[in-house]
Design a protein around this motif. Structure first.
Motif, PDB file in Angstrom:
ATOM      1  N   ARG A  64       0.834  -1.207   0.000  1.00 37.06           N
ATOM      2  CA  ARG A  64       0.000   0.000   0.000  1.00 37.06           C
ATOM      3  C   ARG A  64       0.865   1.252   0.000  1.00 37.06           C
ATOM      4  O   ARG A  64       0.567   2.236  -0.677  1.00 37.06           O
ATOM      5  N   GLY A  65       1.964   1.225   0.754  1.00 39.82           N
ATOM      6  CA  GLY A  65       2.852   2.379   0.789  1.00 39.82           C
ATOM      7  C   GLY A  65       3.490   2.659  -0.561  1.00 39.82           C
ATOM      8  O   GLY A  65       3.698   3.813  -0.931  1.00 39.82           O
ATOM      9  N   GLU A  66       3.801   1.596  -1.291  1.00 37.94           N
ATOM     10  CA  GLU A  66       4.413   1.765  -2.608  1.00 37.94           C
ATOM     11  C   GLU A  66       3.415   2.284  -3.638  1.00 37.94           C
ATOM     12  O   GLU A  66       3.822   2.790  -4.687  1.00 37.94           O
ATOM     13  N   ARG A  67       2.115   2.182  -3.332  1.00 41.01           N
ATOM     14  CA  ARG A  67       1.090   2.647  -4.259  1.00 41.01           C
ATOM     15  C   ARG A  67       0.425   3.944  -3.814  1.00 41.01           C
ATOM     16  O   ARG A  67      -0.450   4.447  -4.489  1.00 41.01           O
ATOM     17  N   ARG A  68       0.857   4.500  -2.677  1.00 38.51           N
ATOM     18  CA  ARG A  68       0.224   5.716  -2.156  1.00 38.51           C
ATOM     19  C   ARG A  68       0.549   6.901  -3.060  1.00 38.51           C
ATOM     20  O   ARG A  68       1.713   7.163  -3.371  1.00 38.51           O
ATOM     21  N   VAL A  69      -0.463   7.645  -3.465  1.00 41.57           N
ATOM     22  CA  VAL A  69      -0.269   8.765  -4.389  1.00 41.57           C
ATOM     23  C   VAL A  69       0.506   9.876  -3.691  1.00 41.57           C
ATOM     24  O   VAL A  69       0.198  10.272  -2.558  1.00 41.57           O
ATOM     25  N   SER A  70       1.512  10.392  -4.378  1.00 45.79           N
ATOM     26  CA  SER A  70       2.384  11.414  -3.817  1.00 45.79           C
ATOM     27  C   SER A  70       1.648  12.739  -3.604  1.00 45.79           C
ATOM     28  O   SER A  70       0.894  13.181  -4.475  1.00 45.79           O
ATOM     29  N   PRO A  71       1.887  13.421  -2.473  1.00 44.11           N
ATOM     30  CA  PRO A  71       1.321  14.761  -2.262  1.00 44.11           C
ATOM     31  C   PRO A  71       1.799  15.759  -3.314  1.00 44.11           C
ATOM     32  O   PRO A  71       1.083  16.714  -3.624  1.00 44.11           O
ATOM     33  N   VAL A  72       2.991  15.546  -3.846  1.00 38.40           N
ATOM     34  CA  VAL A  72       3.508  16.440  -4.892  1.00 38.40           C
ATOM     35  C   VAL A  72       2.619  16.357  -6.123  1.00 38.40           C
ATOM     36  O   VAL A  72       2.274  17.374  -6.736  1.00 38.40           O
ATOM     37  N   PHE A  73       2.218  15.145  -6.494  1.00 38.13           N
ATOM     38  CA  PHE A  73       1.337  14.971  -7.645  1.00 38.13           C
ATOM     39  C   PHE A  73      -0.018  15.624  -7.379  1.00 38.13           C
ATOM     40  O   PHE A  73      -0.564  16.314  -8.247  1.00 38.13           O
ATOM     41  N   LEU A  74      -0.556  15.425  -6.179  1.00 32.17           N
ATOM     42  CA  LEU A  74      -1.844  16.024  -5.843  1.00 32.17           C
ATOM     43  C   LEU A  74      -1.760  17.551  -5.872  1.00 32.17           C
ATOM     44  O   LEU A  74      -2.704  18.228  -6.303  1.00 32.17           O
ATOM     45  N   ALA A  75      -0.626  18.104  -5.447  1.00 36.18           N
ATOM     46  CA  ALA A  75      -0.437  19.552  -5.493  1.00 36.18           C
ATOM     47  C   ALA A  75      -0.421  20.047  -6.931  1.00 36.18           C
ATOM     48  O   ALA A  75      -0.993  21.101  -7.251  1.00 36.18           O
ATOM     49  N   LEU A  76       0.200  19.288  -7.825  1.00 37.54           N
ATOM     50  CA  LEU A  76       0.229  19.659  -9.239  1.00 37.54           C
ATOM     51  C   LEU A  76      -1.168  19.630  -9.856  1.00 37.54           C
ATOM     52  O   LEU A  76      -1.533  20.516 -10.641  1.00 37.54           O
ATOM     53  N   VAL A  77      -1.948  18.618  -9.497  1.00 42.62           N
ATOM     54  CA  VAL A  77      -3.326  18.544  -9.982  1.00 42.62           C
ATOM     55  C   VAL A  77      -4.117  19.756  -9.481  1.00 42.62           C
ATOM     56  O   VAL A  77      -4.914  20.344 -10.224  1.00 42.62           O
ATOM     57  N   ALA A  78      -3.873  20.145  -8.219  1.00 40.51           N
ATOM     58  CA  ALA A  78      -4.556  21.312  -7.657  1.00 40.51           C
ATOM     59  C   ALA A  78      -4.160  22.586  -8.397  1.00 40.51           C
ATOM     60  O   ALA A  78      -5.020  23.434  -8.704  1.00 40.51           O
ATOM     61  N   ILE A  79      -2.875  22.739  -8.710  1.00 41.28           N
ATOM     62  CA  ILE A  79      -2.407  23.913  -9.459  1.00 41.28           C
ATOM     63  C   ILE A  79      -3.046  23.934 -10.843  1.00 41.28           C
ATOM     64  O   ILE A  79      -3.490  24.990 -11.324  1.00 41.28           O
ATOM     65  N   MET A  80      -3.120  22.779 -11.466  1.00 39.54           N
ATOM     66  CA  MET A  80      -3.741  22.678 -12.783  1.00 39.54           C
ATOM     67  C   MET A  80      -5.204  23.119 -12.726  1.00 39.54           C
ATOM     68  O   MET A  80      -5.672  23.893 -13.575  1.00 39.54           O
ATOM     69  N   ALA A  81      -5.934  22.649 -11.705  1.00 39.40           N
ATOM     70  CA  ALA A  81      -7.353  22.982 -11.576  1.00 39.40           C
ATOM     71  C   ALA A  81      -7.561  24.456 -11.248  1.00 39.40           C
ATOM     72  O   ALA A  81      -8.421  25.122 -11.844  1.00 39.40           O
ATOM     73  N   VAL A  82      -6.769  24.985 -10.321  1.00 42.34           N
ATOM     74  CA  VAL A  82      -6.929  26.384  -9.911  1.00 42.34           C
ATOM     75  C   VAL A  82      -6.557  27.325 -11.044  1.00 42.34           C
ATOM     76  O   VAL A  82      -7.231  28.340 -11.269  1.00 42.34           O
ATOM     77  N   SER A  83      -5.495  27.003 -11.778  1.00 42.75           N
ATOM     78  CA  SER A  83      -5.085  27.873 -12.887  1.00 42.75           C
ATOM     79  C   SER A  83      -6.124  27.853 -14.006  1.00 42.75           C
ATOM     80  O   SER A  83      -6.398  28.894 -14.622  1.00 42.75           O
TER      81      SER A  83
END
Length: 269
Positions: A7-26
């Motif tokens: 499960r730890g090896e498959r946990r989505v990175s917070p960095v990726f989630l932050a990039l998705v958030a930047i994409m959505a907000v922009s």
């Protein structure tokens, strides 16, 4: 051994989630006109979207390799969508942005290191290489759906232009990546079917494959044929040259906000 990851090896990175958030907000900033500089908002959307798609590209390679038998991809962190594990600051971000600015070309970037000897068949090895550019194609199609469905009627013009330029970049990346040139995914698709002797002979040229491709693109006839192919795909999706041109102009926000005529005044017939 089973093709699994913890499960730890498959946990989505917070960095990726932050990039998705930047994409959505922009994109929201482009839609609402919230940003004082619409070009800067488009730049952030394109850049963050490009890195998000790069993560999905490399994740697809890794996930397919995992199911093919390479269980090492989990321990390497490739299943977390963390761009810091896929990217090189210059090769994966700076150079692609430079090529976008120069000519609107989506430069392939990023890498995962697959232990090919663990992959159980040549078909699966080919599929591992194809998985990345296929994900790029899915990403381009997903962004292009609003054009295909006519869902952008009434949307702000700048949103249309930003999405169009994003699609152009991914279409160029798909076409480039599928070229059967050493160092690109297209060669990785056919490599398992080549003899050991041929693979050994070609291997030293892999670091220079992409440079050779861009060298050929300087030839006018090749350049025209390449961009005609891209234009054909874009027209199929309902994206016009007008859309991609102004998308790229907005992306270059440091040149100042361009005076874009309203879309409804343009005659495409």
């Amino acid at each position: 051994m089973a093709s699994t990851a913890t499960r730890g090896e498959r946990r989505v990175s917070p960095v990726f989630l932050a990039l998705v958030a930047i994409m959505a907000v922009s994109l929201w900033a482009v839609w609402t006109g919230f940003s004082a500089s619409p070009g800067f908002a488009v730049f952030l959307f394109i850049l963050s979207g490009w890195i998000v798609s790069l993560c999905l590209h490399e994740y697809s390679h890794a996930r397919t390799a995992l199911h093919g038998g390479d269980i090492s991809v989990g321990a390497k962190g490739y299943l977390t969508l963390n761009p810091l594990l896929y990217t090189h600051a210059v090769l994966s971000i700076v150079l692609p942005v430079v090529f976008v600015v120069m000519g609107g070309i989506g430069l392939p970037g990023g890498a995962v290191f697959i232990e090919q000897h663990r992959i159980r068949s040549r078909w699966k090895q080919s599929l591992v290489s194809a998985a990345g550019p296929l994900m790029d194609a899915v990403f381009a199609l997903a962004v292009g759906l609003p054009f295909l469905l006519g869902a952008l009627d009434g949307a702000p013009d700048n949103v249309r232009y930003a999405l169009a330029f994003m699609i152009q970049l991914h279409v160029t990346a798909v076409i480039l990546n599928f070229l059967p040139v050493p160092g690109l995914d297209g060669f990785g698709v056919i490599q398992p079917w080549l003899s050991y002797k041929v693979r050994r002979q070609v291997e030293p040229f892999a670091p220079f494959g992409l440079l050779a491709v861009f060298g050929f693109l300087w030839i006018p006839e090749v350049n025209h044929a390449f961009f005609d192919m891209i234009d054909a795909v874009l027209r199929t999706l309902g994206v016009t040259e007008w859309d991609t041109y102004w998308g790229q102009e907005l992306f270059r926000f440091w040149q100042g906000t361009p005076e874009i005529p309203p879309l409804h005044t343009v005659d495409f017939g």
